[in-house]
Scaffold this active site. Structure first.
Site, PDB file in Angstrom:
ATOM      1  N   ASP A 106       0.863  -1.176   0.000  1.00 30.42           N
ATOM      2  CA  ASP A 106       0.000   0.000   0.000  1.00 30.42           C
ATOM      3  C   ASP A 106       0.900   1.227   0.000  1.00 30.42           C
ATOM      4  OD1 ASP A 106      -1.694   2.119   0.527  1.00 30.42           O
ATOM      5  OD2 ASP A 106      -2.580   1.227   2.326  1.00 30.42           O
ATOM      6  N   ASN A 152       0.000   4.239  -0.533  1.00 31.89           N
ATOM      7  CA  ASN A 152      -0.749   5.396  -0.031  1.00 31.89           C
ATOM      8  C   ASN A 152      -0.661   6.608  -0.948  1.00 31.89           C
ATOM      9  OD1 ASN A 152      -2.469   5.220   2.280  1.00 31.89           O
ATOM     10  ND2 ASN A 152      -0.686   4.509   3.434  1.00 31.89           N
ATOM     11  N   HIS A 210      -9.430  -2.285   1.343  1.00 32.19           N
ATOM     12  CA  HIS A 210      -8.534  -2.570   0.217  1.00 32.19           C
ATOM     13  C   HIS A 210      -8.931  -3.909  -0.390  1.00 32.19           C
ATOM     14  CE1 HIS A 210      -5.234   0.413   0.917  1.00 32.19           C
ATOM     15  NE2 HIS A 210      -5.776   0.422   2.116  1.00 32.19           N
TER      16      HIS A 210
END
Length: 159
Positions: free
Chosen positions: A54, A56, A151
């Site tokens: 991830d 971000n 997710h």
């Protein structure tokens, strides 16, 4: 997590979120730069790399539902997106975008406002590989039909 395999080194990373404040964004950007330095040292040793997790950050406008509305928020700030460009300029390949250059798929949706039902998401989860693994890359997927989290899984297949 770092795992050494015979043909590559896997780095599975949760990248910092920068939304809290300026200090947190600075921390995130420093983390990104330290990662790039670390990866480059591994490459100098002849390592082929897979860097997943991830990140971000949604890299391009295709990678989130509402880019204009989010351009001043961490996760889609110019400084974050420029770092992704920099990472790619060093020879790291976004596997999903390499295989699916125009496909719109997201890997994260807010729990608020029924975002997943509306598919108002962001592509924050990536598999990047070094160019020396490109000949082995067969597929890159975002499994957005898998639920259970904000997710969804992302995956690659190497030969």
């Amino acid at each position: 997590m770092i795992a050494e395999f015979e043909n590559f080194t896997l780095l599975n990373i949760y990248f910092p979120n920068g939304q809290k404040d300026e200090d947190r964004l600075s921390y995130k950007m420093e983390f990104y730069d330290q990662l790039l330095n670390y990866c480059e040292k591994l490459r100098e040793k002849g390592k082929k790399l897979i860097i997943c997790g991830d990140y971000n950050t949604a890299h391009n406008v295709i990678d989130l539902k509402n880019p204009k509305a989010n351009e001043k928020y961490s996760g889609f700030l110019p400084i974050e997106r420029e770092w992704m460009d920099k990472f790619i300029s060093y020879g790291y390949v976004d596997t999903f975008r390499y295989i699916h250059p125009e496909e719109v798929k997201y890997s994260w949706w807010s729990y608020r406002f029924k975002a997943r039902e509306k598919n108002a998401g962001w592509r924050l989860d990536y598999f990047f590989i070094t160019k020396d693994l490109l000949n082995e890359l067969k597929e890159a997927s975002i499994l957005n039909d898998v639920v259970g989290s904000d997710h969804c899984p992302v995956s690659i297949i190497l030969q």
